[in-house]
Scaffold this active site. Sequence first.
Site, PDB file in Angstrom:
ATOM      1  N   LYS A 114      52.810  10.724  23.437  1.00 42.52           N
ATOM      2  CA  LYS A 114      51.339  10.657  23.409  1.00 42.52           C
ATOM      3  C   LYS A 114      50.782  10.813  21.987  1.00 42.52           C
ATOM      4  O   LYS A 114      49.778  10.194  21.658  1.00 42.52           O
ATOM      5  CB  LYS A 114      50.699  11.634  24.398  1.00 42.52           C
ATOM      6  CG  LYS A 114      50.948  13.072  24.127  1.00 42.52           C
ATOM      7  CD  LYS A 114      50.296  13.925  25.203  1.00 42.52           C
ATOM      8  CE  LYS A 114      50.949  15.279  25.319  1.00 42.52           C
ATOM      9  NZ  LYS A 114      51.123  16.033  24.068  1.00 42.52           N
ATOM     10  N   ARG A 130      44.595  20.927  28.658  1.00 45.44           N
ATOM     11  CA  ARG A 130      45.902  21.164  29.274  1.00 45.44           C
ATOM     12  C   ARG A 130      45.789  22.009  30.538  1.00 45.44           C
ATOM     13  O   ARG A 130      46.799  22.206  31.214  1.00 45.44           O
ATOM     14  CB  ARG A 130      46.792  21.894  28.289  1.00 45.44           C
ATOM     15  CG  ARG A 130      47.810  20.989  27.577  1.00 45.44           C
ATOM     16  CD  ARG A 130      48.564  21.873  26.621  1.00 45.44           C
ATOM     17  NE  ARG A 130      49.860  21.451  26.235  1.00 45.44           N
ATOM     18  CZ  ARG A 130      50.137  20.845  25.067  1.00 45.44           C
ATOM     19  NH1 ARG A 130      49.199  20.502  24.253  1.00 45.44           N
ATOM     20  NH2 ARG A 130      51.386  20.575  24.762  1.00 45.44           N
ATOM     21  N   ARG A 188      58.800  23.895  28.278  1.00 36.44           N
ATOM     22  CA  ARG A 188      57.549  23.149  28.112  1.00 36.44           C
ATOM     23  C   ARG A 188      57.389  22.065  29.176  1.00 36.44           C
ATOM     24  O   ARG A 188      56.274  21.738  29.565  1.00 36.44           O
ATOM     25  CB  ARG A 188      57.473  22.571  26.691  1.00 36.44           C
ATOM     26  CG  ARG A 188      57.145  23.678  25.688  1.00 36.44           C
ATOM     27  CD  ARG A 188      57.549  23.327  24.291  1.00 36.44           C
ATOM     28  NE  ARG A 188      56.770  22.221  23.778  1.00 36.44           N
ATOM     29  CZ  ARG A 188      57.196  21.388  22.839  1.00 36.44           C
ATOM     30  NH1 ARG A 188      58.405  21.527  22.335  1.00 36.44           N
ATOM     31  NH2 ARG A 188      56.434  20.435  22.425  1.00 36.44           N
ATOM     32  N   ARG A 221      63.786  14.096  18.715  1.00 36.72           N
ATOM     33  CA  ARG A 221      62.674  14.464  17.836  1.00 36.72           C
ATOM     34  C   ARG A 221      62.969  15.780  17.116  1.00 36.72           C
ATOM     35  O   ARG A 221      62.630  15.947  15.944  1.00 36.72           O
ATOM     36  CB  ARG A 221      61.382  14.615  18.661  1.00 36.72           C
ATOM     37  CG  ARG A 221      60.193  15.005  17.816  1.00 36.72           C
ATOM     38  CD  ARG A 221      58.901  14.955  18.586  1.00 36.72           C
ATOM     39  NE  ARG A 221      58.675  16.170  19.348  1.00 36.72           N
ATOM     40  CZ  ARG A 221      57.648  16.346  20.172  1.00 36.72           C
ATOM     41  NH1 ARG A 221      56.769  15.371  20.358  1.00 36.72           N
ATOM     42  NH2 ARG A 221      57.486  17.466  20.835  1.00 36.72           N
ATOM     43  N   ARG A 225      60.949  20.650  14.467  1.00 36.97           N
ATOM     44  CA  ARG A 225      59.907  21.558  14.971  1.00 36.97           C
ATOM     45  C   ARG A 225      60.549  22.790  15.573  1.00 36.97           C
ATOM     46  O   ARG A 225      61.504  22.689  16.335  1.00 36.97           O
ATOM     47  CB  ARG A 225      59.077  20.836  16.046  1.00 36.97           C
ATOM     48  CG  ARG A 225      57.821  20.228  15.492  1.00 36.97           C
ATOM     49  CD  ARG A 225      57.110  19.415  16.515  1.00 36.97           C
ATOM     50  NE  ARG A 225      56.732  20.177  17.707  1.00 36.97           N
ATOM     51  CZ  ARG A 225      55.834  19.730  18.572  1.00 36.97           C
ATOM     52  NH1 ARG A 225      55.213  18.580  18.374  1.00 36.97           N
ATOM     53  NH2 ARG A 225      55.546  20.435  19.638  1.00 36.97           N
TER      54      ARG A 225
HETATM   55  P1  AMP Z   1      51.842  19.905  21.320  1.00 33.64           P
HETATM   56  O1  AMP Z   1      52.056  19.544  19.899  1.00 33.64           O
HETATM   57  O2  AMP Z   1      50.598  19.307  21.903  1.00 33.64           O
HETATM   58  O3  AMP Z   1      53.064  19.672  22.182  1.00 33.64           O
HETATM   59  O4  AMP Z   1      51.600  21.494  21.347  1.00 33.64           O
HETATM   60  C1  AMP Z   1      52.581  22.418  20.877  1.00 33.64           C
HETATM   61  C2  AMP Z   1      52.308  23.806  21.455  1.00 33.64           C
HETATM   62  O5  AMP Z   1      51.005  24.249  21.037  1.00 33.64           O
HETATM   63  C3  AMP Z   1      52.286  23.882  22.970  1.00 33.64           C
HETATM   64  O6  AMP Z   1      53.578  24.065  23.518  1.00 33.64           O
HETATM   65  C4  AMP Z   1      51.379  25.085  23.198  1.00 33.64           C
HETATM   66  O7  AMP Z   1      52.070  26.291  22.952  1.00 33.64           O
HETATM   67  C5  AMP Z   1      50.347  24.942  22.099  1.00 33.64           C
HETATM   68  N1  AMP Z   1      49.170  24.121  22.528  1.00 33.64           N
HETATM   69  C6  AMP Z   1      48.753  22.941  21.998  1.00 33.64           C
HETATM   70  N2  AMP Z   1      47.631  22.506  22.592  1.00 33.64           N
HETATM   71  C7  AMP Z   1      47.334  23.436  23.540  1.00 33.64           C
HETATM   72  C8  AMP Z   1      46.295  23.551  24.504  1.00 33.64           C
HETATM   73  N3  AMP Z   1      45.346  22.623  24.634  1.00 33.64           N
HETATM   74  N4  AMP Z   1      46.316  24.640  25.321  1.00 33.64           N
HETATM   75  C9  AMP Z   1      47.266  25.605  25.210  1.00 33.64           C
HETATM   76  N5  AMP Z   1      48.268  25.540  24.330  1.00 33.64           N
HETATM   77  C10 AMP Z   1      48.308  24.478  23.485  1.00 33.64           C
END
Ligand code: AMP
Length: 186
Positions: free
Chosen positions: A13, A88, A144, A127, A133
């Site tokens: 995404k 989310r 996750r 990745r 990361r």
């Molecule tokens: P992402 O890069 O979107 O996969 O986000 C990485 C991590 O950031 C996630 O596993 C969450 O711990 C945190 N995170 C990012 N966006 C959110 C959100 N909208 N709500 C809660 N946690 C978030």
Amino acid sequence: MDLIILGAPGSGKGTQGALLSTRLGIPKISTGDLLRAAVKDGTRLGTEAQGYMEKGLLVPDQIILGLIEEVLGSAEAAQGVIMDGFPRTEAQAEAVDKLLAAQQRQVDKVLLIDVPEEELVQRMVRRAEIEGRSDDTPDTIRKRQGVYQQQTAPLIAFYDRRNLVARVDGKGTVEEIAERVHGAVR
Ligand code: AMP
């Protein structure tokens, strides 16, 4: 136009949101990117969020809602935004509705990138090797995926009730998927 790009971790995404952003000239804003920057800069937000992120858990809504308010109130997002990684949870989705409505805006479409679960894990392992990361370890990857299924996937039904969801087949090359994503918003 205000769009949400929804998909499991590893669905692509972020990549697809970035391509669509260039094509439509609408900024893509990612709460994950903002949180990673906050962690790196050692801000209060970063300090609060870091432990959850490292465990693969969602950062609690009470912390994220303020960030979403900031994002949707920013000058950058004033002409519309592609939301990547938020909302989310249902509380976040309700906040997005409220914040947009206050500006006479609304969620126009939710693009759901559909990828089979086995492929998601393989992609994330790849990745992890490329990007390094710290939350891309096999344990947090599994965690996750579970968190997505439990807390975020219910949003599909939430937006389906409003007929906003466009499902995009997330298998194939980046370019093939980008064409489908673009086709879904036209
Ligand atoms: P992402 O890069 O979107 O996969 O986000 C990485 C991590 O950031 C996630 O596993 C969450 O711990 C945190 N995170 C990012 N966006 C959110 C959100 N909208 N709500 C809660 N946690 C978030």
